[in-house]
Design an enzyme around this catalytic site. Sequence first.
Site, PDB file in Angstrom:
ATOM      1  N   TYR A 160       0.834  -1.222   0.000  1.00 15.42           N
ATOM      2  CA  TYR A 160       0.000   0.000   0.000  1.00 15.42           C
ATOM      3  C   TYR A 160       0.860   1.259   0.000  1.00 15.42           C
ATOM      4  O   TYR A 160       0.515   2.260  -0.630  1.00 15.42           O
ATOM      5  CB  TYR A 160      -0.987  -0.030   1.171  1.00 15.42           C
ATOM      6  CG  TYR A 160      -2.197  -0.871   0.841  1.00 15.42           C
ATOM      7  CD1 TYR A 160      -2.286  -2.203   1.244  1.00 15.42           C
ATOM      8  CD2 TYR A 160      -3.228  -0.348   0.052  1.00 15.42           C
ATOM      9  CE1 TYR A 160      -3.379  -2.988   0.896  1.00 15.42           C
ATOM     10  CE2 TYR A 160      -4.316  -1.123  -0.290  1.00 15.42           C
ATOM     11  CZ  TYR A 160      -4.389  -2.437   0.121  1.00 15.42           C
ATOM     12  OH  TYR A 160      -5.470  -3.228  -0.245  1.00 15.42           O
ATOM     13  N   GLN A 182     -14.662   3.093  -6.939  1.00 18.27           N
ATOM     14  CA  GLN A 182     -14.079   1.902  -6.328  1.00 18.27           C
ATOM     15  C   GLN A 182     -12.593   2.130  -6.063  1.00 18.27           C
ATOM     16  O   GLN A 182     -11.933   1.322  -5.428  1.00 18.27           O
ATOM     17  CB  GLN A 182     -14.241   0.677  -7.227  1.00 18.27           C
ATOM     18  CG  GLN A 182     -15.679   0.338  -7.554  1.00 18.27           C
ATOM     19  CD  GLN A 182     -15.764  -0.732  -8.610  1.00 18.27           C
ATOM     20  OE1 GLN A 182     -15.710  -1.924  -8.315  1.00 18.27           O
ATOM     21  NE2 GLN A 182     -15.873  -0.322  -9.861  1.00 18.27           N
ATOM     22  N   HIS A 242     -14.965   1.788  -1.665  1.00 23.71           N
ATOM     23  CA  HIS A 242     -13.966   0.803  -1.183  1.00 23.71           C
ATOM     24  C   HIS A 242     -12.887   1.463  -0.345  1.00 23.71           C
ATOM     25  O   HIS A 242     -11.805   0.893  -0.154  1.00 23.71           O
ATOM     26  CB  HIS A 242     -13.337   0.048  -2.372  1.00 23.71           C
ATOM     27  CG  HIS A 242     -14.279  -0.959  -2.973  1.00 23.71           C
ATOM     28  ND1 HIS A 242     -14.113  -1.468  -4.240  1.00 23.71           N
ATOM     29  CD2 HIS A 242     -15.397  -1.522  -2.475  1.00 23.71           C
ATOM     30  CE1 HIS A 242     -15.082  -2.333  -4.492  1.00 23.71           C
ATOM     31  NE2 HIS A 242     -15.893  -2.373  -3.444  1.00 23.71           N
ATOM     32  N   CYS A 258      -6.015   2.187  13.445  1.00 25.10           N
ATOM     33  CA  CYS A 258      -5.425   1.216  14.371  1.00 25.10           C
ATOM     34  C   CYS A 258      -6.260  -0.068  14.363  1.00 25.10           C
ATOM     35  O   CYS A 258      -7.497  -0.015  14.438  1.00 25.10           O
ATOM     36  CB  CYS A 258      -5.394   1.813  15.794  1.00 25.10           C
ATOM     37  SG  CYS A 258      -5.014   0.597  17.063  1.00 25.10           S
ATOM     38  N   GLY A 300     -14.795   2.552 -16.712  1.00 27.01           N
ATOM     39  CA  GLY A 300     -13.512   1.961 -16.354  1.00 27.01           C
ATOM     40  C   GLY A 300     -13.587   0.906 -15.275  1.00 27.01           C
ATOM     41  O   GLY A 300     -12.714   0.840 -14.416  1.00 27.01           O
ATOM     42  N   SER A 343     -14.497  -3.395 -14.608  1.00 25.79           N
ATOM     43  CA  SER A 343     -14.775  -4.697 -15.242  1.00 25.79           C
ATOM     44  C   SER A 343     -16.052  -5.324 -14.705  1.00 25.79           C
ATOM     45  O   SER A 343     -16.509  -6.338 -15.210  1.00 25.79           O
ATOM     46  CB  SER A 343     -13.600  -5.662 -14.988  1.00 25.79           C
ATOM     47  OG  SER A 343     -13.485  -5.894 -13.582  1.00 25.79           O
ATOM     48  N   ASN A 371     -15.963   1.977 -21.409  1.00 22.64           N
ATOM     49  CA  ASN A 371     -14.951   1.037 -20.955  1.00 22.64           C
ATOM     50  C   ASN A 371     -14.049   0.621 -22.116  1.00 22.64           C
ATOM     51  O   ASN A 371     -14.514   0.579 -23.270  1.00 22.64           O
ATOM     52  CB  ASN A 371     -15.608  -0.207 -20.319  1.00 22.64           C
ATOM     53  CG  ASN A 371     -14.709  -0.844 -19.271  1.00 22.64           C
ATOM     54  OD1 ASN A 371     -14.366  -0.241 -18.274  1.00 22.64           O
ATOM     55  ND2 ASN A 371     -14.286  -2.083 -19.547  1.00 22.64           N
TER      56      ASN A 371
END
Length: 251
Positions: free
Chosen positions: A63, A106, A124, A132, A192, A194, A218
């Site tokens: 990340y 997303q 998301h 924490c 954009g 799927s 898309n």
Amino acid sequence: MHAARLLHEAKSIVVLTGAGISAESGLATFRDPEEGLWSKYDPMELATIDAFERDPELVTRWYVWRFARAQDAQPNPGHEALAQLEQWINEQTTCNDDRSFTLITQNVDGLHQRAGSHRVIEIHGSILRWRCTNTGAEKRLDELCFDQTPVPSEHGGIMRPCVVWFGEMLPEKEMIQTQQALESCDLFLSIGTSGQVQPVASFVSFALSNGARTIEINRDPTPMSEAVDLSIMGLAGEILPRVIDAIISFE
Ligand code: BV8
């Protein structure tokens, strides 16, 4: 352009974006293979609570790497066109012409906000916020030091990104906002994505069942391409600016 006419006539627009809208900013999507170090890892495997519990250092480093890529990336014309559309709708909204615009993404990269979009639902989550694992206390990413990974929290836990991992429930507040927007929208625009990940992949069906007109932009066909009113194959960064210019030229 038919899409522009549908958007110009719509009163309540919901836009859903996926990783494809950030592709032209240089950020890999979940299905296009990554190059380099992370190419041997499957994002679908790393974006899980199991992976984090099994190897918190690896997932934290993934990340941190994704954030660094997102920070170096710039919003592209697709992001900018959606910010312009939101602004145009706000300008069109008067006391007797009540219009609304909602952008559900997303993506966790923050590029929509950097492009100027305001009403953004990060369904998301976001890599810009971490919390924490013991208390849930949140910190902004720029408040954390990643010299040590995983990052210890002040409460005896470790810090995790405030993203929704596979197997985790979607955030309640954002889901309520999303449901309200989908119930009242008369135009749903998917860009954009799927359409593989639930429950987001079902949003288009929900909009259709509520009588909304539906458009997809898309690069490749998706499971929703046959169901939507208008499916436009191509790159968001090329198509969206043309659509927005056409909408504004209708005036
Ligand atoms: C849930 C945040 C209830 C993290 C993401 C078994 C056990 C547990 C759950 C499940 C299970 N089986 C199924 C599920 C449900 C699961 C799911 O859907 N799995 C899939 C794989 C089948 N969903 C969940 O777990 C969700 N939670 O269901 O809770 C529950 C709980 C417990 C048990 C059961 C149920 C949570 C899902 C959220 C996961 N987190 N992201 C992070 O980012 O690190 S998902 C992540 O992947 C993205 O957010 C996004 O949603 C998805 C990737 O999809 P896309 O964005 O569409 O990207 P993709 O690469 O797929 O496609 C890009 C598209 O763009 C392509 O079509 C391409 O053609 C196009 N494109 C490329 N370039 C361009 C372009 N288009 C236009 N222009 C371009 N330039």
